[in-house]
Design a protein around this motif. Structure first.
Motif, PDB file in Angstrom:
ATOM      1  N   MET A   1       0.817  -1.202   0.000  1.00 47.74           N
ATOM      2  CA  MET A   1       0.000   0.000   0.000  1.00 47.74           C
ATOM      3  C   MET A   1       0.855   1.257   0.000  1.00 47.74           C
ATOM      4  N   LEU A   2       1.901   1.281   0.804  1.00 56.11           N
ATOM      5  CA  LEU A   2       2.762   2.467   0.855  1.00 56.11           C
ATOM      6  C   LEU A   2       3.505   2.670  -0.462  1.00 56.11           C
ATOM      7  N   LEU A   3       3.955   1.576  -1.067  1.00 53.18           N
ATOM      8  CA  LEU A   3       4.626   1.699  -2.368  1.00 53.18           C
ATOM      9  C   LEU A   3       3.667   2.233  -3.430  1.00 53.18           C
ATOM     10  N   CYS A   4       2.409   1.754  -3.412  1.00 51.71           N
ATOM     11  CA  CYS A   4       1.418   2.241  -4.377  1.00 51.71           C
ATOM     12  C   CYS A   4       1.136   3.727  -4.182  1.00 51.71           C
ATOM     13  N   ILE A   5       0.946   4.128  -2.926  1.00 54.29           N
ATOM     14  CA  ILE A   5       0.685   5.553  -2.648  1.00 54.29           C
ATOM     15  C   ILE A   5       1.867   6.396  -3.096  1.00 54.29           C
ATOM     16  N   GLY A   6       3.079   5.960  -2.737  1.00 59.44           N
ATOM     17  CA  GLY A   6       4.265   6.730  -3.096  1.00 59.44           C
ATOM     18  C   GLY A   6       4.483   6.820  -4.592  1.00 59.44           C
ATOM     19  N   LEU A  63      -4.736  11.171  -4.859  1.00 57.34           N
ATOM     20  CA  LEU A  63      -4.884  10.139  -5.877  1.00 57.34           C
ATOM     21  C   LEU A  63      -4.225   8.843  -5.430  1.00 57.34           C
ATOM     22  N   GLY A  64      -3.030   8.953  -4.840  1.00 53.81           N
ATOM     23  CA  GLY A  64      -2.357   7.757  -4.341  1.00 53.81           C
ATOM     24  C   GLY A  64      -3.161   7.063  -3.257  1.00 53.81           C
ATOM     25  N   PHE A 113      -0.779   1.731 -13.463  1.00 57.40           N
ATOM     26  CA  PHE A 113      -1.091   1.334 -12.098  1.00 57.40           C
ATOM     27  C   PHE A 113      -1.611  -0.102 -12.046  1.00 57.40           C
ATOM     28  N   ILE A 114      -2.551  -0.421 -12.925  1.00 59.26           N
ATOM     29  CA  ILE A 114      -3.156  -1.763 -12.915  1.00 59.26           C
ATOM     30  C   ILE A 114      -2.152  -2.835 -13.295  1.00 59.26           C
ATOM     31  N   PHE A 115      -1.328  -2.562 -14.303  1.00 60.45           N
ATOM     32  CA  PHE A 115      -0.466  -3.612 -14.858  1.00 60.45           C
ATOM     33  C   PHE A 115       0.983  -3.560 -14.375  1.00 60.45           C
ATOM     34  N   VAL A 116       1.400  -2.465 -13.735  1.00 62.86           N
ATOM     35  CA  VAL A 116       2.795  -2.358 -13.307  1.00 62.86           C
ATOM     36  C   VAL A 116       2.917  -2.031 -11.821  1.00 62.86           C
ATOM     37  N   ILE A 117       2.373  -0.884 -11.410  1.00 60.74           N
ATOM     38  CA  ILE A 117       2.614  -0.400 -10.044  1.00 60.74           C
ATOM     39  C   ILE A 117       2.096  -1.365  -8.991  1.00 60.74           C
ATOM     40  N   ARG A 118       0.816  -1.736  -9.086  1.00 62.29           N
ATOM     41  CA  ARG A 118       0.264  -2.667  -8.088  1.00 62.29           C
ATOM     42  C   ARG A 118       0.942  -4.036  -8.154  1.00 62.29           C
ATOM     43  N   PRO A 119       1.090  -4.658  -9.332  1.00 58.92           N
ATOM     44  CA  PRO A 119       1.746  -5.973  -9.353  1.00 58.92           C
ATOM     45  C   PRO A 119       3.183  -5.950  -8.827  1.00 58.92           C
TER      46      PRO A 119
END
Length: 420
Positions: A101-106, A126-127, A323-329
């Motif tokens: 979660m912190l990596l996604c927000i950042g 947004l994050g 976000f869907i295909f890179v950041i979250r995974p």
């Protein structure tokens, strides 16, 4: 034509259709979220007499409806987790709500602020909005009803993560609000108060009160009610009543109600893990949630017709897809590194972090608390990410989960064991 009667009729058909969705999904592999969003687009395109499905115009309705859906969903989510709570048993979801979660927000905040030109408060918002995995639309990747058999690690991790991080994203939503309203001279003081109140007190009060209220409710329902002939608390609708009571009481003392509801539901379930009443509670909360979800998804489809994506630019669309295909995974895989999970399990957990109704709530809530620049852009990218998630995850989740279950139910070959 009476618009009210038309709306009631549409809701009736939508709720009736939801009764067929489990069998439809089992046969086709298509999630009910995909079906209802498409139906919403069709209904709002054909019936121009319906009120515009504009979350910015009807902000209060958006907040309260999405909030109610999330509260009900969190109660059902906690009740259906068969794995007893302990930090060891739940280590995987704890990694997801912290590291991932912190990596996604950042990552989202950095890209939105540094490359897309959003203000810092808007970028952080947004994050925070995109970080939590949605407990509402993730039914296809979550565990089944209580005592339905041992759940695999992928379903358990995604279920527990969805329950926990909806509340854990709230401090960062408040951080964005604080930065949006803070005067330059008071930023240090405001950030200190944010750390004390929004980061520490509200989380702690949500956890402590959620645990206390969950224990009290479990004692009243599972002990007092069964031993007393004068008190009868064996109806499934107690799940909804409990969720609303816990949420309301904790919010009244300015704690995080979402955290409290999930903690209370897990505490209730752990009080007596194998009690059959858990099935009744979950069944009623699940039915209530599905009714509310049918309405929300139709309205979401209508918002696509109303132009919620009008402010979407190519850079924002690129961020959404990334976000869907890179950041979250990638964030998920980093959080799960070093765990004994198979690579297929890590990929499943990392990719199926579904986004949806929870994100709509956080965004509507923040925009109601403060003025943010690029509000239309924030709605457009959030809606676009939810749409991508509904389509991509909704069309693949059922088959992917079935494939993982079959893979790990069969005895692993020597080559498979070498992969772990």
């Amino acid at each position: 034509m009476d618009i009210y009667i038309v709306i009631l009729t549409i809701i009736g058909f939508a709720v009736l259709g939801m009764a067929w969705m489990p069998s439809f999904t089992a046969k086709t592999g298509i999630s009910d979220s995909v079906v209802y969003v498409v139906l919403g687009v069709i209904v709002y395109s054909v019936l121009d007499i319906l009120p515009a499905a504009d979350p910015m115009r009807y902000q209060d309705y958006t907040i309260h409806l999405t909030e109610l859906v999330v509260v009900v969903s969190l109660m059902g989510t906690g009740l259906k987790i068969d794995r007893p709570f302990s930090f060891k048993n739940w280590s995987i979801p704890f990694r997801l709500i912290s590291v991932t979660m912190l990596l996604c927000i950042g990552a989202v905040s950095l890209v939105a602020w540094g490359f897309l030109g959003l203000s810092l408060p808007s970028a952080i918002l947004l994050g925070a909005v995109l970080a939590p995995t949605d407990p509402v639309l993730a039914a296809d990747v979550q565990v089944g009803p209580p005592m339905g058999g041992s759940a695999d690690d992928v379903r358990f991790a995604l279920t527990a993560e969805a329950g926990m991080n909806d509340g854990m994203a709230f401090p960062f939503t408040w951080l964005a609000i604080v930065l949006a309203v803070a005067a330059p001279a008071s930023v240090t003081h405001d950030l200190t108060m944010w750390a004390i109140v929004d980061l520490f007190y509200k989380i702690a009060s949500g956890i402590v009160l959620g645990f206390a209220l969950g224990r009290l409710l479990a004692y009243l329902v599972l002990n007092v009610s069964e031993k007393s002939r004068k008190v009868n608390l064996n109806d499934g609708f107690i799940a909804i009543a409990a969720a609303l009571v816990v949420f309301g009481l904790v919010e009244l003392v300015h704690g995080y109600g979402f955290i409290a509801v999930f903690v209370a539901s897990v505490t209730f379930r752990n009080y007596e893990m194998n009690h059959d009443f858990h099935k009744d509670l979950h069944r009623f909360s699940d039915q209530t949630e599905r009714i509310l979800v049918a309405v929300v998804l139709l309205v979401f489809g209508g918002s696509l017709v109303a132009g919620i994506l009008d402010a979407l630019s190519w850079p924002l669309a690129a961020l959404a897809i990334g976000f869907i295909f890179v950041i979250r995974p990638v964030s998920g895989l980093l959080a799960l590194s070093g765990t004994p999970l198979h690579i297929k399990e890590k990929l499943g957990i990392s990719f199926y972090g579904i986004r949806g109704i929870g994100s709509f709530y956080y965004l509507a809530f923040a925009l109601n608390e403060a003025q943010f620049s690029h509000a239309k852009e924030l709605w457009s990218i959030t809606a676009f990410i939810a749409l991508i998630s509904v389509l991509v995850h909704g069309l693949t989740a059922t088959r992917a989960m079935e494939s993982l279950e079959k893979y790990f139910q069969s005895p692993p070959s020597q080559e498979q064991r070498a992969e772990t």
